[in-house]
Design a protein around this motif. Structure first.
Motif, mmCIF file in Angstrom:
data_model
loop_
_atom_site.group_PDB
_atom_site.id
_atom_site.type_symbol
_atom_site.label_atom_id
_atom_site.label_comp_id
_atom_site.label_asym_id
_atom_site.label_seq_id
_atom_site.Cartn_x
_atom_site.Cartn_y
_atom_site.Cartn_z
ATOM 1 N N GLY A 1 0.801 -1.215 0.000
ATOM 2 C CA GLY A 1 0.000 0.000 0.000
ATOM 3 C C GLY A 1 0.841 1.274 0.000
ATOM 4 O O GLY A 1 2.066 1.236 0.131
ATOM 5 N N SER A 2 0.133 2.381 -0.082
ATOM 6 C CA SER A 2 0.799 3.677 -0.328
ATOM 7 C C SER A 2 1.567 4.165 0.892
ATOM 8 O O SER A 2 2.425 5.039 0.771
ATOM 9 C CB SER A 2 -0.255 4.713 -0.726
ATOM 10 N N LEU A 3 1.238 3.648 2.080
ATOM 11 C CA LEU A 3 1.948 4.115 3.286
ATOM 12 C C LEU A 3 3.154 3.238 3.607
ATOM 13 O O LEU A 3 3.924 3.535 4.532
ATOM 14 C CB LEU A 3 1.001 4.145 4.480
ATOM 15 N N GLY B 1 1.880 -9.755 5.163
ATOM 16 C CA GLY B 1 0.467 -10.122 5.361
ATOM 17 C C GLY B 1 -0.182 -10.536 4.068
ATOM 18 O O GLY B 1 -1.114 -11.346 4.039
ATOM 19 N N ASP B 2 0.314 -9.985 2.975
ATOM 20 C CA ASP B 2 -0.153 -10.400 1.649
ATOM 21 C C ASP B 2 0.908 -10.025 0.627
ATOM 22 O O ASP B 2 1.831 -9.256 0.914
ATOM 23 C CB ASP B 2 -1.504 -9.784 1.293
ATOM 24 N N GLU B 3 0.778 -10.613 -0.538
ATOM 25 C CA GLU B 3 1.747 -10.347 -1.600
ATOM 26 C C GLU B 3 1.071 -10.549 -2.934
ATOM 27 O O GLU B 3 0.146 -11.353 -3.074
ATOM 28 C CB GLU B 3 2.961 -11.266 -1.475
ATOM 29 N N ARG B 4 1.506 -9.795 -3.882
ATOM 30 C CA ARG B 4 0.965 -9.946 -5.223
ATOM 31 C C ARG B 4 1.688 -11.085 -5.922
ATOM 32 O O ARG B 4 2.924 -11.173 -5.848
ATOM 33 C CB ARG B 4 1.158 -8.649 -6.002
ATOM 34 N N PHE B 5 0.942 -11.930 -6.612
ATOM 35 C CA PHE B 5 1.556 -13.085 -7.279
ATOM 36 C C PHE B 5 2.038 -12.665 -8.659
ATOM 37 O O PHE B 5 1.395 -12.869 -9.695
ATOM 38 C CB PHE B 5 0.552 -14.250 -7.380
ATOM 39 N N GLY C 1 -12.691 -1.653 3.094
ATOM 40 C CA GLY C 1 -12.540 -2.362 4.368
ATOM 41 C C GLY C 1 -11.692 -3.611 4.256
ATOM 42 O O GLY C 1 -11.600 -4.375 5.217
ATOM 43 N N HIS C 2 -11.054 -3.826 3.119
ATOM 44 C CA HIS C 2 -10.162 -5.010 3.021
ATOM 45 C C HIS C 2 -8.889 -4.778 3.800
ATOM 46 O O HIS C 2 -8.428 -3.653 3.948
ATOM 47 C CB HIS C 2 -9.883 -5.396 1.563
ATOM 48 N N VAL C 3 -8.347 -5.886 4.277
ATOM 49 C CA VAL C 3 -7.021 -5.903 4.903
ATOM 50 C C VAL C 3 -6.234 -7.027 4.252
ATOM 51 O O VAL C 3 -6.809 -8.031 3.843
ATOM 52 C CB VAL C 3 -7.084 -6.138 6.429
ATOM 53 N N ALA C 4 -4.930 -6.829 4.139
ATOM 54 C CA ALA C 4 -4.099 -7.753 3.373
ATOM 55 C C ALA C 4 -4.775 -7.950 2.019
ATOM 56 O O ALA C 4 -5.105 -6.962 1.355
ATOM 57 C CB ALA C 4 -3.879 -9.054 4.151
ATOM 58 N N SER C 5 -5.036 -9.191 1.623
ATOM 59 C CA SER C 5 -5.830 -9.388 0.397
ATOM 60 C C SER C 5 -7.107 -10.145 0.711
ATOM 61 O O SER C 5 -7.552 -11.024 -0.038
ATOM 62 C CB SER C 5 -4.991 -10.110 -0.671
ATOM 63 N N PRO D 1 -10.233 -7.529 -6.474
ATOM 64 C CA PRO D 1 -10.823 -6.261 -6.925
ATOM 65 C C PRO D 1 -9.778 -5.141 -7.014
ATOM 66 O O PRO D 1 -9.967 -4.138 -7.682
ATOM 67 C CB PRO D 1 -11.880 -5.941 -5.872
ATOM 68 N N LYS D 2 -8.665 -5.346 -6.297
ATOM 69 C CA LYS D 2 -7.548 -4.398 -6.376
ATOM 70 C C LYS D 2 -6.452 -5.066 -7.204
ATOM 71 O O LYS D 2 -5.992 -6.157 -6.854
ATOM 72 C CB LYS D 2 -7.034 -4.046 -4.982
ATOM 73 N N PRO D 3 -6.024 -4.468 -8.276
ATOM 74 C CA PRO D 3 -4.992 -5.096 -9.101
ATOM 75 C C PRO D 3 -3.667 -5.193 -8.361
ATOM 76 O O PRO D 3 -3.420 -4.379 -7.454
ATOM 77 C CB PRO D 3 -4.884 -4.171 -10.322
ATOM 78 N N GLY E 1 -10.744 9.135 1.821
ATOM 79 C CA GLY E 1 -11.276 7.977 1.088
ATOM 80 C C GLY E 1 -11.342 6.725 1.947
ATOM 81 O O GLY E 1 -12.002 5.748 1.589
ATOM 82 N N LYS E 2 -10.650 6.748 3.084
ATOM 83 C CA LYS E 2 -10.679 5.585 3.981
ATOM 84 C C LYS E 2 -11.629 5.804 5.154
ATOM 85 O O LYS E 2 -11.812 4.924 5.992
ATOM 86 C CB LYS E 2 -9.268 5.335 4.533
ATOM 87 N N SER E 3 -12.242 6.981 5.256
ATOM 88 C CA SER E 3 -13.013 7.306 6.463
ATOM 89 C C SER E 3 -14.186 6.360 6.672
ATOM 90 O O SER E 3 -14.464 5.944 7.800
ATOM 91 C CB SER E 3 -13.514 8.759 6.401
HETATM 92 C C1 6PG Z 1 -1.766 -4.632 -1.049
HETATM 93 C C2 6PG Z 1 -1.913 -4.257 0.380
HETATM 94 C C3 6PG Z 1 -3.314 -3.805 0.686
HETATM 95 C C4 6PG Z 1 -3.182 -2.350 1.076
HETATM 96 C C5 6PG Z 1 -4.509 -1.652 1.119
HETATM 97 C C6 6PG Z 1 -4.310 -0.146 1.353
HETATM 98 O O1 6PG Z 1 -1.103 -5.619 -1.368
HETATM 99 O O2 6PG Z 1 -2.270 -3.871 -1.864
HETATM 100 O O3 6PG Z 1 -1.402 -5.100 1.273
HETATM 101 O O4 6PG Z 1 -3.957 -4.531 1.696
HETATM 102 O O5 6PG Z 1 -2.548 -2.261 2.356
HETATM 103 O O6 6PG Z 1 -5.138 -1.857 -0.122
HETATM 104 O O7 6PG Z 1 -3.547 0.355 0.302
HETATM 105 P P1 6PG Z 1 -3.440 1.968 0.095
HETATM 106 O O8 6PG Z 1 -2.896 2.482 1.384
HETATM 107 O O9 6PG Z 1 -2.517 2.137 -1.070
HETATM 108 O O10 6PG Z 1 -4.852 2.445 -0.156
#
Ligand code: 6PG
Length: 241
Positions: A42-44, A71-75, A145-149, A171-173, A199-201
């Motif tokens: 993610g962006s942070l 916690g998650d990884e893109r394949f 509201g997703h966390v990890a994937s 849903p998130k590429p 956008g996260k509120s």
């Molecule tokens: C990923 C992340 C995902 C991310 C959230 C928030 O692989 O994309 O692990 O869970 O932490 O989507 O991402 P942003 O802070 O960029 O909105």
């Protein structure tokens, strides 16, 4: 116990979150534990990783005596900029000289034949290292509201295995991902959420309200000892409404 910290800027959020994270690592090392942690994408991620590296000496944390997971990884192919481990390597683990034996990457698409295989190998790695509970799991938060994937409405949210699962059609590429399950995330002593922007509120507010995990996976995540939420004012703007 849920601790909520609202900061005026993203930088302040990441600095505060990094210090919270480092205090937990320092306590674990002082207690003679070699902590296992799970990082996020993610962006942070970049600013958070940078603040962890910069803050570690003052916090008295030996980053080379920590085991680093995700916690998650893109394949996708190893080394791809889309991978979450790239940021951590560049901003934190590389400059800190963390030995590769302590860096536990999810197998990439050029290293194993399927996302299912990658999830199974990651699950095996967790078992091999006897990870029966992370010291700290760091999580970003999606606007849905997703966390990890673990995404709303998806079956992986309800997966009760203590391991990693394959995600298709994210849903998130990109579409293929590997994610730790909720039971693994909740095995952590401490969970640290980082989220910024208005956008996260809605997702932050939903995560603090009762309801089905399937609707808002973030609401089902809490550390065994504590859960810290580090937000900026935009992300916190619907709390308490
Ligand atoms: C990923 C992340 C995902 C991310 C959230 C928030 O692989 O994309 O692990 O869970 O932490 O989507 O991402 P942003 O802070 O960029 O909105």
């Amino acid at each position: 116990m849920k601790d909520l910290y609202v900061h005026p800027t993203t930088d302040a959020l990441c600095t505060g979150a990094a210090r919270w994270f480092l205090r937990r690592l320092a306590a674990a090392q002082a207690a003679g534990r070699t902590p296992h942690v799970a990082l996020t994408g993610g962006s942070l991620a970049d600013p958070f990783h940078r603040e962890v590296r910069l803050g570690a000496p003052e916090a008295g944390v030996d980053l080379t005596r920590v085991h680093w997971w995700w916690g998650d990884e893109r394949f996708v192919a190893g080394g791809s900029e889309e991978r979450n481990d790239i940021s951590a390597m560049a901003e934190l683990l590389g400059p800190a000289g963390v030995p590769d034996s302590h860096v536990h990457r999810v197998p990439s698409s050029d290293a194993t034949e399927s996302v299912e295989s990658a999830a199974a190998l990651y699950t095996d790695a967790l078992a091999t290292h006897g990870v029966d509970g992370f010291e700290v799991v760091v999580l970003g938060l999606g606007p849905d509201g997703h966390v990890a994937s673990l995404f709303p409405g998806r079956h992986q949210v309800s997966d009760t295995t203590l391991g990693a699962v394959a995600v298709h059609d994210s849903p998130k590429p990109p579409p293929l991902r590997v994610s730790l399950t909720l039971p693994v995330l909740n095995s952590a002593r401490s969970v640290l959420f980082i989220a910024a922007g208005s956008g996260k509120s809605a997702a932050v507010a939903a995560a603090h309200q009762p309801g089905p995990a399937l609707d808002c996976p973030a609401r089902a995540v809490r550390g065994r000892v504590e859960t810290g939420w580090f937000l900026d004012e935009g992300a916190a703007s619907e709390l308490g409404t």
